[in-house]
Design a protein around this motif. Structure first.
Motif, PDB file in Angstrom:
ATOM      1  N   GLY A  37      15.077   8.698   0.994  1.00  0.00           N
ATOM      2  CA  GLY A  37      15.515   8.105  -0.261  1.00  0.00           C
ATOM      3  C   GLY A  37      14.992   6.673  -0.382  1.00  0.00           C
ATOM      4  O   GLY A  37      14.383   6.151   0.551  1.00  0.00           O
ATOM      5  N   ASP A  38      15.240   6.029  -1.507  1.00  0.00           N
ATOM      6  CA  ASP A  38      14.692   4.693  -1.752  1.00  0.00           C
ATOM      7  C   ASP A  38      15.153   3.676  -0.709  1.00  0.00           C
ATOM      8  O   ASP A  38      14.353   2.881  -0.201  1.00  0.00           O
ATOM      9  N   ALA A  39      16.444   3.688  -0.381  1.00  0.00           N
ATOM     10  CA  ALA A  39      16.971   2.710   0.582  1.00  0.00           C
ATOM     11  C   ALA A  39      16.365   2.930   1.963  1.00  0.00           C
ATOM     12  O   ALA A  39      15.981   1.978   2.655  1.00  0.00           O
ATOM     13  N   GLU A  40      16.260   4.203   2.339  1.00  0.00           N
ATOM     14  CA  GLU A  40      15.692   4.521   3.649  1.00  0.00           C
ATOM     15  C   GLU A  40      14.205   4.166   3.699  1.00  0.00           C
ATOM     16  O   GLU A  40      13.692   3.700   4.719  1.00  0.00           O
ATOM     17  N   ARG A  41      13.527   4.366   2.584  1.00  0.00           N
ATOM     18  CA  ARG A  41      12.104   4.000   2.526  1.00  0.00           C
ATOM     19  C   ARG A  41      11.933   2.497   2.719  1.00  0.00           C
ATOM     20  O   ARG A  41      11.056   2.051   3.455  1.00  0.00           O
ATOM     21  N   ALA A  42      12.763   1.734   2.039  1.00  0.00           N
ATOM     22  CA  ALA A  42      12.674   0.283   2.162  1.00  0.00           C
ATOM     23  C   ALA A  42      12.911  -0.153   3.605  1.00  0.00           C
ATOM     24  O   ALA A  42      12.211  -1.027   4.132  1.00  0.00           O
ATOM     25  N   ALA A  43      13.880   0.493   4.274  1.00  0.00           N
ATOM     26  CA  ALA A  43      14.174   0.152   5.663  1.00  0.00           C
ATOM     27  C   ALA A  43      12.998   0.508   6.567  1.00  0.00           C
ATOM     28  O   ALA A  43      12.651  -0.251   7.492  1.00  0.00           O
ATOM     29  N   MET A  44      12.369   1.659   6.317  1.00  0.00           N
ATOM     30  CA  MET A  44      11.218   2.078   7.124  1.00  0.00           C
ATOM     31  C   MET A  44      10.069   1.085   6.996  1.00  0.00           C
ATOM     32  O   MET A  44       9.408   0.726   7.979  1.00  0.00           O
ATOM     33  N   LEU A  45       9.826   0.615   5.770  1.00  0.00           N
ATOM     34  CA  LEU A  45       8.715  -0.306   5.548  1.00  0.00           C
ATOM     35  C   LEU A  45       9.017  -1.693   6.117  1.00  0.00           C
ATOM     36  O   LEU A  45       8.117  -2.373   6.614  1.00  0.00           O
ATOM     37  N   GLU A  46      10.287  -2.114   6.043  1.00  0.00           N
ATOM     38  CA  GLU A  46      10.661  -3.397   6.648  1.00  0.00           C
ATOM     39  C   GLU A  46      10.509  -3.340   8.165  1.00  0.00           C
ATOM     40  O   GLU A  46      10.034  -4.283   8.798  1.00  0.00           O
ATOM     41  N   ASP A  47      10.911  -2.215   8.739  1.00  0.00           N
ATOM     42  CA  ASP A  47      10.786  -2.034  10.182  1.00  0.00           C
ATOM     43  C   ASP A  47       9.312  -2.042  10.588  1.00  0.00           C
ATOM     44  O   ASP A  47       8.947  -2.621  11.610  1.00  0.00           O
ATOM     45  N   LEU A  48       8.475  -1.411   9.772  1.00  0.00           N
ATOM     46  CA  LEU A  48       7.045  -1.380  10.069  1.00  0.00           C
ATOM     47  C   LEU A  48       6.453  -2.780  10.009  1.00  0.00           C
ATOM     48  O   LEU A  48       5.598  -3.146  10.826  1.00  0.00           O
ATOM     49  N   ALA A  49       6.907  -3.588   9.034  1.00  0.00           N
ATOM     50  CA  ALA A  49       6.368  -4.939   8.869  1.00  0.00           C
ATOM     51  C   ALA A  49       6.687  -5.824  10.076  1.00  0.00           C
ATOM     52  O   ALA A  49       5.931  -6.762  10.382  1.00  0.00           O
ATOM     53  N   SER A  77       0.816  -1.214   0.000  1.00  0.00           N
ATOM     54  CA  SER A  77       0.000   0.000   0.000  1.00  0.00           C
ATOM     55  C   SER A  77       0.849   1.262   0.000  1.00  0.00           C
ATOM     56  O   SER A  77       0.589   2.207  -0.739  1.00  0.00           O
ATOM     57  N   ALA A  78       1.900   1.280   0.845  1.00  0.00           N
ATOM     58  CA  ALA A  78       2.738   2.463   0.942  1.00  0.00           C
ATOM     59  C   ALA A  78       3.483   2.726  -0.366  1.00  0.00           C
ATOM     60  O   ALA A  78       3.597   3.872  -0.807  1.00  0.00           O
ATOM     61  N   TRP A  79       4.011   1.650  -0.985  1.00  0.00           N
ATOM     62  CA  TRP A  79       4.719   1.829  -2.256  1.00  0.00           C
ATOM     63  C   TRP A  79       3.791   2.363  -3.339  1.00  0.00           C
ATOM     64  O   TRP A  79       4.183   3.217  -4.147  1.00  0.00           O
ATOM     65  N   ARG A  80       2.560   1.868  -3.366  1.00  0.00           N
ATOM     66  CA  ARG A  80       1.602   2.367  -4.362  1.00  0.00           C
ATOM     67  C   ARG A  80       1.267   3.836  -4.120  1.00  0.00           C
ATOM     68  O   ARG A  80       1.081   4.601  -5.069  1.00  0.00           O
ATOM     69  N   MET A  81       1.208   4.232  -2.846  1.00  0.00           N
ATOM     70  CA  MET A  81       0.943   5.640  -2.534  1.00  0.00           C
ATOM     71  C   MET A  81       2.080   6.533  -3.037  1.00  0.00           C
ATOM     72  O   MET A  81       1.845   7.621  -3.579  1.00  0.00           O
ATOM     73  N   LEU A  82       3.308   6.071  -2.865  1.00  0.00           N
ATOM     74  CA  LEU A  82       4.459   6.863  -3.297  1.00  0.00           C
ATOM     75  C   LEU A  82       4.467   7.104  -4.802  1.00  0.00           C
ATOM     76  O   LEU A  82       5.056   8.078  -5.284  1.00  0.00           O
ATOM     77  N   GLU A  83       3.817   6.239  -5.544  1.00  0.00           N
ATOM     78  CA  GLU A  83       3.796   6.355  -7.009  1.00  0.00           C
ATOM     79  C   GLU A  83       2.733   7.325  -7.510  1.00  0.00           C
ATOM     80  O   GLU A  83       2.719   7.678  -8.684  1.00  0.00           O
ATOM     81  N   GLN A  84       1.848   7.776  -6.612  1.00  0.00           N
ATOM     82  CA  GLN A  84       0.762   8.666  -7.031  1.00  0.00           C
ATOM     83  C   GLN A  84       1.299  10.062  -7.367  1.00  0.00           C
ATOM     84  O   GLN A  84       2.124  10.610  -6.634  1.00  0.00           O
TER      85      GLN A  84
END
Length: 464
Positions: free
Chosen positions: A415-427, A374-381
């Motif tokens: 940035g992209d790497a930090e975003r990925a880390a944030m989403l992994e941490d959230l999961a 969901s978060a990745w799809r939001m970022l693409e809007q």
């Protein structure tokens, strides 16, 4: 032969009497009194004046540019007034086109800059076409410099600057009014507002933008004549509203509109919005942040502004539809449609802005879902950043959780790497109460195929 005929038709003549305006010699204000720095004047505007002078015509920088230069502000654009007709102006420049029906004028193009060049116009003539309320519909009667000054709305706009001599020609004491910080109309106020009701809106904008007081006689008829705003085309009202919202003093403009009852012809929902719990705080915060951006020279989004102005009404109707049993997204759709239908009867918000407003609004419930993709799809809007800023406004007024709003803003800035880390941490974290579970897409069962095709046969190419 044709040139001689045109020259004869438009040869300067003795000024005709101007209704409600006393004739007198203009003031010729020198540089040491008006204080305009010629270095701040557009070189293209100076060139247009020089070319017209070389061909024997009068030419002056006029109106808002002169006003802003005197008060020390940087003009957004430069307009020229001349005694040359559009047909005489156009051949003098490589890139020039005649535009307009109500007011025929010439756009002289220099790269990204357009210098709007108009011919002096007459004032108060029987040849002007008006509607039943006295609003001027057509005004292509050319006149003299004095007549052109008299037909302008306010004294602070009836100023003519000659870049060659650096003198300001002032027929109506506009320089003195600017120095006294007063907005005064030229002629009889009631008659001038009837000719063009938008002048009442401009009066409010000039007072707010420049920190001026409105002369008592200029202000007196406005409340009683506010209903005339309803006779102005919606597209023109939108243009004026946009100028108010982007002048750097939007909040003061809206307050002045409401005080005089002018908002009813433009933003009929404003009373409702400001009277709702949290409504005034939300609008005030949105406009204050916009004003700060304008004053600091940053870009702003008209879509965001109108979305903020109308959100409280959208939100209220959204809650009502949900209370009646509607699901959140369909309920939001109904709320958005009804508010836009109510508003567009008065103010013709352009379609591109309406489309962006809808995206900003419809993304708000989606911020509650952060899990999965969901978060990745939001970022693409395309309007993600604007919607995220809108979420911050809602959080600042206590409408949504500030922690959730800050998480999305951090994600937007990462940035992209930090975003990925944030989403992994959230999961890895337990699902928060504000995170709605992501909807699982139902997989359709594969249709059975029959040798003969027909019902239940293979789906057409491209179908799921």
């Amino acid at each position: 032969m044709i040139k001689k005929l045109i020259s004869k038709l438009f040869t300067p003549r003795a000024p005709r009497p101007i209704l409600g305006v006393k004739r007198h010699a203009p003031l010729r204000v020198p540089k040491e009194k008006h204080g305009i720095d010629r270095r701040l004047v557009s070189r293209h505007a100076i060139k247009v004046c020089d070319v017209l002078h070389e061909h024997g015509y009068e030419a002056y920088i006029v109106g808002g540019a002169v006003r802003d230069l005197i008060v020390g502000a940087q003009p957004k654009d430069f307009d020229i007034a001349t005694n040359a007709t559009p047909e005489q102006i156009q051949p003098l420049f490589r890139r020039a086109r005649i535009i307009g029906r109500r007011f025929r004028l010439v756009h002289v193009v220099f790269g990204q800059e357009i210098i709007e060049t108009s011919t002096f116009r007459a004032s108060g003539t029987d040849e002007q076409t008006t509607d039943e309320h006295g609003r001027i519909l057509r005004d292509n009667v050319f006149g003299t410099l004095e007549e052109d000054a008299a037909r302008r709305d306010f004294t602070l706009n009836a100023l003519y600057y000659d870049p060659a001599t650096e003198i300001v020609i002032d027929y109506h004491n506009g320089v003195a009014d600017l120095q006294k910080k007063v907005v005064g109309i030229i002629g009889d106020p009631a008659k001038r507002y009837r000719e063009d009701p938008v002048r009442m809106l401009r009066c409010m904008r000039f007072a707010a933008k420049l920190g001026l007081t409105i002369a008592p006689a200029t202000k007196a008829p406005i409340r009683d004549m506010a209903h005339l705003i309803e006779n102005v085309p919606a597209s023109r009202l939108f243009d004026e509203m946009l100028k108010m919202l982007t002048c750097g003093h939007a909040l003061d403009c809206l307050r002045r509109l409401r005080a005089e009852g002018l908002h009813k012809g433009m933003l009929p929902l404003l009373d409702v919005v400001l009277e709702q719990p949290g409504g005034e705080q939300f609008v005030k915060l949105a406009l204050e942040r916009t004003d700060v951006r304008v004053r600091s020279g940053k870009s702003i989004s008209p879509s965001f502004l109108f979305a903020a102005l109308l959100w409280q009404q959208v939100n209220q109707r959204w809650q009502q539809h949900q209370a009646a049993g509607e699901l959140p997204i369909p309920a939001l759709g109904q709320a958005v449609d009804s508010v836009l239908d109510d508003q567009t009867e008065k103010l013709a918000i352009q379609r591109r802005f309406v489309s962006d407003m809808r995206e900003i609004w419809f993304m708000q419930p989606r911020f509650e879902r952060r899990q999965g993709k969901s978060a990745w799809r939001m970022l693409e809007q395309p309007r993600f950043r604007a919607a995220c800023d809108f979420l911050q406004l809602r959080a600042a007024t206590g409408e949504v959780d500030s922690v959730l709003a800050q998480w999305w803003m951090d994600l937007a800035d990462a940035g992209d790497a930090e975003r990925a880390a944030m989403l992994e941490d959230l999961a890895r974290q337990p699902r928060a109460s504000g995170d709605a579970p992501a909807r699982k897409r139902r997989r359709r069962s594969k249709p059975k195929t029959h040798p003969a095709g027909g019902e239940g046969g293979a789906a057409p190419a491209g179908a799921e």
